[in-house]
Design a protein around this motif. Sequence first.
Motif, PDB file in Angstrom:
ATOM      1  N   GLU A 148       0.834  -1.346   0.283  1.00 51.42           N
ATOM      2  CA  GLU A 148      -0.001  -0.014   0.109  1.00 51.42           C
ATOM      3  C   GLU A 148       1.219   1.017   0.098  1.00 51.42           C
ATOM      4  N   HIS A 149       2.701   1.165   0.043  1.00 57.67           N
ATOM      5  CA  HIS A 149       2.702   2.436   0.065  1.00 57.67           C
ATOM      6  C   HIS A 149       3.576   2.596  -1.414  1.00 57.67           C
ATOM      7  N   VAL A 150       3.752   3.704  -1.948  1.00 57.54           N
ATOM      8  CA  VAL A 150       4.317   4.644  -3.227  1.00 57.54           C
ATOM      9  C   VAL A 150       5.194   4.004  -3.568  1.00 57.54           C
ATOM     10  N   ARG A 151       5.681   3.290  -4.609  1.00 56.96           N
ATOM     11  CA  ARG A 151       7.280   3.247  -5.201  1.00 56.96           C
ATOM     12  C   ARG A 151       8.245   4.131  -5.100  1.00 56.96           C
ATOM     13  N   THR A 152       9.132   3.602  -5.579  1.00 54.25           N
ATOM     14  CA  THR A 152      10.106   4.806  -5.079  1.00 54.25           C
ATOM     15  C   THR A 152      11.198   4.429  -6.265  1.00 54.25           C
ATOM     16  N   GLN A 153      12.160   5.198  -6.251  1.00 55.73           N
ATOM     17  CA  GLN A 153      13.599   4.275  -7.681  1.00 55.73           C
ATOM     18  C   GLN A 153      14.487   4.373  -6.035  1.00 55.73           C
ATOM     19  N   TRP A 154      15.589   4.365  -6.689  1.00 52.62           N
ATOM     20  CA  TRP A 154      16.756   3.413  -6.400  1.00 52.62           C
ATOM     21  C   TRP A 154      17.391   5.146  -7.141  1.00 52.62           C
ATOM     22  N   SER A 155      18.421   5.768  -6.432  1.00 53.08           N
ATOM     23  CA  SER A 155      19.313   7.250  -6.999  1.00 53.08           C
ATOM     24  C   SER A 155      20.312   6.993  -7.246  1.00 53.08           C
ATOM     25  N   LYS A 156      20.493   7.723  -8.519  1.00 51.44           N
ATOM     26  CA  LYS A 156      21.746   7.203  -9.361  1.00 51.44           C
ATOM     27  C   LYS A 156      22.499   6.523  -8.115  1.00 51.44           C
ATOM     28  N   THR A 157      22.740   7.640  -6.688  1.00 55.04           N
ATOM     29  CA  THR A 157      24.191   7.330  -5.698  1.00 55.04           C
ATOM     30  C   THR A 157      23.843   5.953  -5.403  1.00 55.04           C
ATOM     31  N   ALA A 158      22.905   5.496  -5.358  1.00 57.09           N
ATOM     32  CA  ALA A 158      22.808   3.503  -4.887  1.00 57.09           C
ATOM     33  C   ALA A 158      23.300   3.011  -5.808  1.00 57.09           C
ATOM     34  N   PHE A 159      23.403   3.084  -7.107  1.00 54.88           N
ATOM     35  CA  PHE A 159      23.537   2.696  -7.799  1.00 54.88           C
ATOM     36  C   PHE A 159      24.449   1.418  -8.451  1.00 54.88           C
ATOM     37  N   GLU A 160      25.313   1.115  -7.138  1.00 59.12           N
ATOM     38  CA  GLU A 160      26.680   0.263  -6.515  1.00 59.12           C
ATOM     39  C   GLU A 160      25.719  -1.552  -5.723  1.00 59.12           C
ATOM     40  N   GLN A 161      24.888  -0.307  -5.692  1.00 58.30           N
ATOM     41  CA  GLN A 161      23.736  -1.399  -4.646  1.00 58.30           C
ATOM     42  C   GLN A 161      23.839  -2.987  -4.935  1.00 58.30           C
ATOM     43  N   GLN A 162      23.889  -4.411  -4.903  1.00 55.82           N
ATOM     44  CA  GLN A 162      23.081  -4.920  -4.836  1.00 55.82           C
ATOM     45  C   GLN A 162      21.671  -5.404  -4.937  1.00 55.82           C
ATOM     46  N   ALA A 163      20.836  -4.640  -5.886  1.00 54.58           N
ATOM     47  CA  ALA A 163      19.682  -4.702  -5.942  1.00 54.58           C
ATOM     48  C   ALA A 163      18.987  -5.681  -7.145  1.00 54.58           C
ATOM     49  N   ILE A 164      19.727  -6.580  -7.898  1.00 52.45           N
ATOM     50  CA  ILE A 164      19.072  -7.258  -8.969  1.00 52.45           C
ATOM     51  C   ILE A 164      19.586  -8.714  -8.487  1.00 52.45           C
ATOM     52  N   MET A 165      18.153  -9.720  -8.873  1.00 50.72           N
ATOM     53  CA  MET A 165      18.623 -11.546  -8.993  1.00 50.72           C
ATOM     54  C   MET A 165      18.678 -11.597  -9.592  1.00 50.72           C
ATOM     55  N   CYS A 166      19.850 -12.591 -10.143  1.00 50.18           N
ATOM     56  CA  CYS A 166      19.387 -13.468 -11.283  1.00 50.18           C
ATOM     57  C   CYS A 166      18.437 -14.762 -11.025  1.00 50.18           C
ATOM     58  N   GLY A 167      17.206 -14.709 -11.461  1.00 52.78           N
ATOM     59  CA  GLY A 167      16.172 -15.537 -11.091  1.00 52.78           C
ATOM     60  C   GLY A 167      16.616 -17.294 -11.859  1.00 52.78           C
ATOM     61  N   VAL A 168      17.618 -17.386 -12.622  1.00 54.11           N
ATOM     62  CA  VAL A 168      18.272 -18.725 -12.843  1.00 54.11           C
ATOM     63  C   VAL A 168      19.411 -19.313 -11.804  1.00 54.11           C
ATOM     64  N   CYS A 169      20.238 -18.635 -11.864  1.00 51.30           N
ATOM     65  CA  CYS A 169      21.582 -18.874 -10.401  1.00 51.30           C
ATOM     66  C   CYS A 169      21.382 -18.261  -9.684  1.00 51.30           C
ATOM     67  N   LYS A 170      20.589 -17.036  -9.494  1.00 51.93           N
ATOM     68  CA  LYS A 170      20.153 -16.521  -7.818  1.00 51.93           C
ATOM     69  C   LYS A 170      21.102 -15.165  -7.067  1.00 51.93           C
ATOM     70  N   GLU A 171      21.927 -15.352  -8.538  1.00 52.79           N
ATOM     71  CA  GLU A 171      23.131 -14.221  -7.745  1.00 52.79           C
ATOM     72  C   GLU A 171      22.734 -12.712  -8.253  1.00 52.79           C
ATOM     73  N   LEU A 172      22.777 -12.304  -7.360  1.00 53.40           N
ATOM     74  CA  LEU A 172      23.145 -10.386  -7.140  1.00 53.40           C
ATOM     75  C   LEU A 172      24.022  -9.894  -8.209  1.00 53.40           C
ATOM     76  N   LEU A 173      23.065  -9.118  -8.651  1.00 54.36           N
ATOM     77  CA  LEU A 173      23.726  -8.212  -9.442  1.00 54.36           C
ATOM     78  C   LEU A 173      23.634  -6.519  -9.097  1.00 54.36           C
ATOM     79  N   THR A 174      24.893  -5.277  -9.104  1.00 54.69           N
ATOM     80  CA  THR A 174      24.198  -4.461  -9.251  1.00 54.69           C
ATOM     81  C   THR A 174      23.433  -3.899  -9.691  1.00 54.69           C
TER      82      THR A 174
END
Length: 104
Positions: free
Chosen positions: A47-73
């Motif tokens: 029920e909360h508002v979706r927010t974007q990752w700021s450019k300063t956070a682009f080194e954050q591991q926030a993406i997961m590959c659904g196949v191998c389950k590894e995290l990507l920045t």
Amino acid sequence: MKVVKGRVIDTETRCVHYSTVVDVVAIQFACCHDFYPCYKCHDEAVEHVRTQWSKTAFEQQAIMCGVCKELLTIHQYLNADQCPHCYVAFNPNCSLHNHLYFDC
């Protein structure tokens, strides 16, 4: 492995909204830090508002590959057409939604 929330339909993070062979990423949302396959799954579940990752956070591991389950920045993901770990192709049309997740 991170828990992927939303209307997931298989073990590779596909959901009821995006289920092609190349729909294999889950994104950690900046607003709640939960992983979802897509913005529609997120918006249906919370029920909360979706927010974007700021450019300063682009080194954050926030993406997961659904196949191998590894995290990507975020930076790795935005500059890749495939997983750098298992080489599975990512959906090129996902870039149409980048502005919903990331301050690009």
